[in-house]
Design an enzyme around this catalytic site. Structure first.
Site, PDB file in Angstrom:
ATOM      1  N   SER A  16       0.804  -1.234   0.000  1.00 24.73           N
ATOM      2  CA  SER A  16       0.000   0.000   0.000  1.00 24.73           C
ATOM      3  C   SER A  16       0.837   1.285   0.000  1.00 24.73           C
ATOM      4  O   SER A  16       0.515   2.209  -0.767  1.00 24.73           O
ATOM      5  CB  SER A  16      -0.965   0.007   1.180  1.00 24.73           C
ATOM      6  OG  SER A  16      -1.903  -1.003   1.001  1.00 24.73           O
ATOM      7  N   THR A  60      -6.121  -3.898   7.262  1.00 25.11           N
ATOM      8  CA  THR A  60      -5.945  -5.276   6.829  1.00 25.11           C
ATOM      9  C   THR A  60      -5.937  -6.218   8.030  1.00 25.11           C
ATOM     10  O   THR A  60      -6.199  -5.800   9.157  1.00 25.11           O
ATOM     11  CB  THR A  60      -4.705  -5.386   5.896  1.00 25.11           C
ATOM     12  OG1 THR A  60      -4.613  -6.724   5.451  1.00 25.11           O
ATOM     13  CG2 THR A  60      -3.401  -5.009   6.571  1.00 25.11           C
ATOM     14  N   LYS A  64     -10.073  -6.177  10.159  1.00 21.85           N
ATOM     15  CA  LYS A  64     -11.169  -5.819   9.246  1.00 21.85           C
ATOM     16  C   LYS A  64     -12.559  -5.896   9.888  1.00 21.85           C
ATOM     17  O   LYS A  64     -13.447  -5.152   9.524  1.00 21.85           O
ATOM     18  CB  LYS A  64     -11.130  -6.713   8.006  1.00 21.85           C
ATOM     19  CG  LYS A  64      -9.986  -6.380   7.068  1.00 21.85           C
ATOM     20  CD  LYS A  64     -10.077  -7.225   5.812  1.00 21.85           C
ATOM     21  CE  LYS A  64      -9.006  -6.851   4.823  1.00 21.85           C
ATOM     22  NZ  LYS A  64      -9.081  -7.616   3.581  1.00 21.85           N
ATOM     23  N   ASP A 104     -12.798  -3.553  -1.531  1.00 19.52           N
ATOM     24  CA  ASP A 104     -12.545  -4.802  -2.276  1.00 19.52           C
ATOM     25  C   ASP A 104     -13.707  -5.103  -3.229  1.00 19.52           C
ATOM     26  O   ASP A 104     -13.511  -5.721  -4.280  1.00 19.52           O
ATOM     27  CB  ASP A 104     -12.378  -5.986  -1.310  1.00 19.52           C
ATOM     28  CG  ASP A 104     -10.974  -6.044  -0.725  1.00 19.52           C
ATOM     29  OD1 ASP A 104     -10.074  -5.426  -1.307  1.00 19.52           O
ATOM     30  OD2 ASP A 104     -10.802  -6.702   0.312  1.00 19.52           O
ATOM     31  N   GLY A 128     -13.228 -20.546  -1.025  1.00 21.54           N
ATOM     32  CA  GLY A 128     -12.938 -19.789   0.184  1.00 21.54           C
ATOM     33  C   GLY A 128     -14.189 -19.080   0.667  1.00 21.54           C
ATOM     34  O   GLY A 128     -15.130 -18.854  -0.114  1.00 21.54           O
ATOM     35  N   GLY A 131     -12.802 -13.166   4.472  1.00 18.40           N
ATOM     36  CA  GLY A 131     -13.140 -11.768   4.216  1.00 18.40           C
ATOM     37  C   GLY A 131     -13.178 -11.423   2.730  1.00 18.40           C
ATOM     38  O   GLY A 131     -14.139 -10.794   2.253  1.00 18.40           O
ATOM     39  N   ASN A 152     -15.524 -24.349   0.535  1.00 22.22           N
ATOM     40  CA  ASN A 152     -14.640 -23.900   1.612  1.00 22.22           C
ATOM     41  C   ASN A 152     -14.258 -25.063   2.510  1.00 22.22           C
ATOM     42  O   ASN A 152     -15.021 -26.008   2.670  1.00 22.22           O
ATOM     43  CB  ASN A 152     -15.318 -22.800   2.432  1.00 22.22           C
ATOM     44  CG  ASN A 152     -14.321 -22.092   3.324  1.00 22.22           C
ATOM     45  OD1 ASN A 152     -13.259 -21.681   2.848  1.00 22.22           O
ATOM     46  ND2 ASN A 152     -14.616 -21.964   4.602  1.00 22.22           N
ATOM     47  N   GLU A 156     -18.780 -24.542   8.278  1.00 16.00           N
ATOM     48  CA  GLU A 156     -19.396 -23.553   9.160  1.00 16.00           C
ATOM     49  C   GLU A 156     -19.275 -22.135   8.568  1.00 16.00           C
ATOM     50  O   GLU A 156     -20.235 -21.362   8.568  1.00 16.00           O
ATOM     51  CB  GLU A 156     -18.644 -23.636  10.489  1.00 16.00           C
ATOM     52  CG  GLU A 156     -19.311 -22.964  11.643  1.00 16.00           C
ATOM     53  CD  GLU A 156     -18.346 -22.928  12.840  1.00 16.00           C
ATOM     54  OE1 GLU A 156     -17.370 -23.724  12.865  1.00 16.00           O
ATOM     55  OE2 GLU A 156     -18.583 -22.091  13.716  1.00 16.00           O
TER      56      GLU A 156
HETATM   57  P1  NAP Z   1      -9.203 -14.970   5.346  1.00 17.01           P
HETATM   58  O1  NAP Z   1     -10.327 -14.111   5.782  1.00 17.01           O
HETATM   59  O2  NAP Z   1      -8.225 -15.435   6.352  1.00 17.01           O
HETATM   60  O3  NAP Z   1      -9.847 -16.253   4.592  1.00 17.01           O
HETATM   61  C1  NAP Z   1      -9.038 -17.296   4.140  1.00 17.01           C
HETATM   62  C2  NAP Z   1      -9.887 -18.333   3.401  1.00 17.01           C
HETATM   63  O4  NAP Z   1      -8.991 -19.312   2.878  1.00 17.01           O
HETATM   64  C3  NAP Z   1     -10.859 -19.080   4.285  1.00 17.01           C
HETATM   65  O5  NAP Z   1     -11.977 -19.414   3.524  1.00 17.01           O
HETATM   66  C4  NAP Z   1     -10.078 -20.331   4.687  1.00 17.01           C
HETATM   67  O6  NAP Z   1     -10.885 -21.459   4.938  1.00 17.01           O
HETATM   68  C5  NAP Z   1      -9.311 -20.611   3.407  1.00 17.01           C
HETATM   69  N1  NAP Z   1      -8.072 -21.336   3.707  1.00 17.01           N
HETATM   70  C6  NAP Z   1      -7.027 -20.894   4.455  1.00 17.01           C
HETATM   71  N2  NAP Z   1      -6.090 -21.840   4.501  1.00 17.01           N
HETATM   72  C7  NAP Z   1      -6.547 -22.894   3.802  1.00 17.01           C
HETATM   73  C8  NAP Z   1      -6.023 -24.188   3.500  1.00 17.01           C
HETATM   74  N3  NAP Z   1      -4.841 -24.574   3.946  1.00 17.01           N
HETATM   75  N4  NAP Z   1      -6.780 -25.027   2.746  1.00 17.01           N
HETATM   76  C9  NAP Z   1      -7.986 -24.654   2.307  1.00 17.01           C
HETATM   77  N5  NAP Z   1      -8.543 -23.454   2.555  1.00 17.01           N
HETATM   78  C10 NAP Z   1      -7.817 -22.578   3.304  1.00 17.01           C
HETATM   79  O7  NAP Z   1      -8.331 -14.245   4.224  1.00 17.01           O
HETATM   80  P2  NAP Z   1      -8.841 -13.169   3.147  1.00 17.01           P
HETATM   81  O8  NAP Z   1      -8.646 -11.807   3.699  1.00 17.01           O
HETATM   82  O9  NAP Z   1     -10.170 -13.571   2.686  1.00 17.01           O
HETATM   83  O10 NAP Z   1      -7.748 -13.333   1.974  1.00 17.01           O
HETATM   84  C11 NAP Z   1      -7.745 -14.478   1.135  1.00 17.01           C
HETATM   85  C12 NAP Z   1      -6.756 -14.271  -0.018  1.00 17.01           C
HETATM   86  O11 NAP Z   1      -7.196 -13.212  -0.855  1.00 17.01           O
HETATM   87  C13 NAP Z   1      -5.342 -13.881   0.443  1.00 17.01           C
HETATM   88  O12 NAP Z   1      -4.430 -14.588  -0.337  1.00 17.01           O
HETATM   89  C14 NAP Z   1      -5.258 -12.400   0.154  1.00 17.01           C
HETATM   90  O13 NAP Z   1      -3.941 -11.965  -0.127  1.00 17.01           O
HETATM   91  C15 NAP Z   1      -6.143 -12.292  -1.087  1.00 17.01           C
HETATM   92  N6  NAP Z   1      -6.713 -10.937  -1.266  1.00 17.01           N
HETATM   93  C16 NAP Z   1      -6.408 -10.258  -2.393  1.00 17.01           C
HETATM   94  C17 NAP Z   1      -6.951  -9.000  -2.622  1.00 17.01           C
HETATM   95  C18 NAP Z   1      -6.601  -8.242  -3.871  1.00 17.01           C
HETATM   96  O14 NAP Z   1      -6.804  -7.020  -3.906  1.00 17.01           O
HETATM   97  N7  NAP Z   1      -6.114  -8.870  -4.911  1.00 17.01           N
HETATM   98  C19 NAP Z   1      -7.829  -8.435  -1.688  1.00 17.01           C
HETATM   99  C20 NAP Z   1      -8.130  -9.166  -0.538  1.00 17.01           C
HETATM  100  C21 NAP Z   1      -7.563 -10.425  -0.337  1.00 17.01           C
HETATM  101  P3  NAP Z   1     -11.487 -21.737   6.408  1.00 17.01           P
HETATM  102  O15 NAP Z   1     -12.744 -20.940   6.493  1.00 17.01           O
HETATM  103  O16 NAP Z   1     -11.731 -23.193   6.428  1.00 17.01           O
HETATM  104  O17 NAP Z   1     -10.442 -21.295   7.396  1.00 17.01           O
END
Ligand code: NAP
Length: 464
Positions: A16, A60, A64, A104, A128, A131, A152, A156
């Protein structure tokens, strides 16, 4: 001077500060932006001070959701999602109010708009339920998608997403999914898990589950194995990800998350400062300068000097040299031209596509591209997302002189023996010119040596 900050923990990896520094420079609006490590226990105190210092914050992990209780108001999206990634501080009646947004949602919509995919009435598979997945689910609901299949790890969390979002869009049905769920008409697959991200400990077994999900989607009724089905990975580090590769292997088009990152930041800037005055220039600069380019692609007609310049350039920079035509030769034991003639165009193009994707996963490389590698629009997008594309141009007359006697001439002339080589080159050049002109910059090579072209590229890219 206006100032802002991104808060989170950990925060040192954040792009950022660089993003807003570039926007501020191109816009000519002084704006300082810092990354601040804020532990969950300190968030309340931090927010008290922040409203006196900043016009806005990027938020972040892990704040959030928790930050919502500390804010005076929320945008519709932030309220529906229960997550805030951008805070705006507003002065009203001598008081500073804090409003939470979720940029987002717009970031994803804008990035998707670029791929010209129409999802209205079609279905989406969402991998997934965290967030980012929530923001995507909300955005695709707003775009009129019919069904969203949520795959996912923990059921839950998918159920909670379905519960929270079902009332936000009357035409969209959110469905928790697994390998047994009946799915159809998928036109978009979004990875919103961190699997495959640099610095995330990705286990092969987790990827394997999603490989099966991809196979299921590719066999689903109504899913097209063409440009009409897009795999959109929210990850942008690396720029070519395991999910994109899975998409390619199933015949889909691949996109990474860099554009979403850029558009969500632009939206935040618009909230804090106002509309961008130089949008095109900002976008160009962000794409070029945000991620330091670790790949230089050389494109141009056969004979434009791609291979020679690539060799000199790679040596000069100490980077690896890759010549895609040479890789084709290694794999088929035929020259690129002979492969084209003997094995046919579709075999040749498929191999070229596979080789290109392998290359996208390697850093610090100079890549001489085959003359027709960028004819497919998706290849052009992938290359421009992954590095800097340089067009080495030359006039038909120069090309003819350079090509005289080359063994790769046969396929070029194979279909039209009646026209001269120069005429044929001219015709092909005019067909490909618009695609070549999409490069980040062009160098006219007619009167230059390979060393001179190399120096110009290094100078233009400020690499030394
Ligand atoms: P988050 O809230 O922590 O959610 C993570 C998700 O991934 C959950 O659904 C989790 O499943 C799943 N997950 C985590 N580890 C896993 C594994 N080993 N096997 C299977 N599923 C797994 O994270 P987030 O903020 O949503 O971010 C997710 C991704 O999006 C990150 O890589 C982030 O960098 C990217 N992102 C990119 C942008 C962009 O602007 N391009 C914006 C936001 C986020 P469970 O529910 O089972 O834990």
């Amino acid at each position: 001077m206006k100032s802002g900050a991104v808060i989170g923990s950990p925060i040192s990896h954040s792009l950022s500060p660089r993003l807003f520094e570039i926007i501020s420079r191109v816009e000519g609006v002084p704006f300082s932006f810092e990354a601040i490590e804020v532990q969950p226990g300190n968030l309340k105190d931090f927010m008290e001070d922040a409203k006196k210092k900043f016009i806005g914050l990027s938020v972040t992990i892990p704040h959030k959701e928790k930050i919502i209780g500390l804010l005076d108001g929320l945008s519709n999206e932030a309220k529906a999602l229960g997550a805030v990634n951008c805070v705006e501080f507003l002065e009203e009646k001598n008081k500073i109010l804090s409003v939470g947004h979720n940029t987002d949602v717009d970031g994803f919509k804008e990035a998707l708009r670029e791929s010209e995919l129409s999802i209205k009435g079609m279905n989406v598979a969402l991998l997934g339920a965290g967030g980012a997945a929530r923001a995507v689910a909300y955005a695709i609901g707003a775009l009129g998608c019919s069904e969203v299949y949520i795959f996912n790890r923990s059921e839950e969390r998918s159920l909670k997403l379905v519960d929270d979002l079902s009332s936000t869009s009357k035409n969209t049905k959110y469905i928790p999914a697994n390998l047994k769920t009946e799915i159809k008409d998928v036109c978009l697959i979004v990875n919103a898990t961190p699997l495959g991200m640099t610095s995330f400990d990705t286990k092969e077994v987790d990827l394997l589950y999603f490989k099966k999900v991809f196979e299921k989607i590719s066999k689903a009724k109504g899913t097209k194995k063409t440009n009409d089905t897009v795999v959109f990975d929210l990850i942008y580090k690396p720029l070519y990800t395991p999910f994109m590769k899975m998409g390619f292997e199933n015949g889909f088009v691949e996109k990474n998350g860099l554009k979403m990152l850029i558009f969500q930041a632009i939206r935040a800037w618009e909230i804090w400062v106002g509309p961008l005055q130089n949008k095109e220039k900002v976008l160009r600069k962000l794409r070029r300068d945000l991620v330091k380019p670790e790949r230089i692609f050389l494109t141009g007609f056969m004979g434009s000097g791609k291979s020679t310049v690539a060799k000199t350039l790679a040596k000069n920079l100490g980077w690896t040299l890759i010549d895609t035509d040479k890789l084709i030769e290694e794999r088929t034991k035929l020259s690129a031209g002979e492969t084209f003639l003997k094995k046919g165009e579709s075999f040749f193009r498929k191999l070229e596509d596979e080789i290109l994707r392998d290359v996208l996963q390697k850093n610090k490389t100079v890549i001489a591209l085959g003359g027709g590698a960028l004819i497919r629009q998706n290849n052009l997008c992938l290359v421009k997302d992954a590095g800097v594309l340089v067009y080495l141009s030359a006039q038909a007359k120069t090309l003819k002189e350079r090509l005289n006697g080359s063994k790769n001439l046969r396929p070029l002339l194979a279909h039209e023996p009646s026209v001269t080589l120069e005429e044929h080159i001219e015709r092909l050049l005019s067909e490909r010119e618009s695609q070549y002109e999409e490069a980040d910059f062009k160098i006219e090579t007619d009167t230059l040596t390979d060393r001179e072209v190399t120096s110009m590229i290094i100078e233009k890219m400020e690499l030394k």
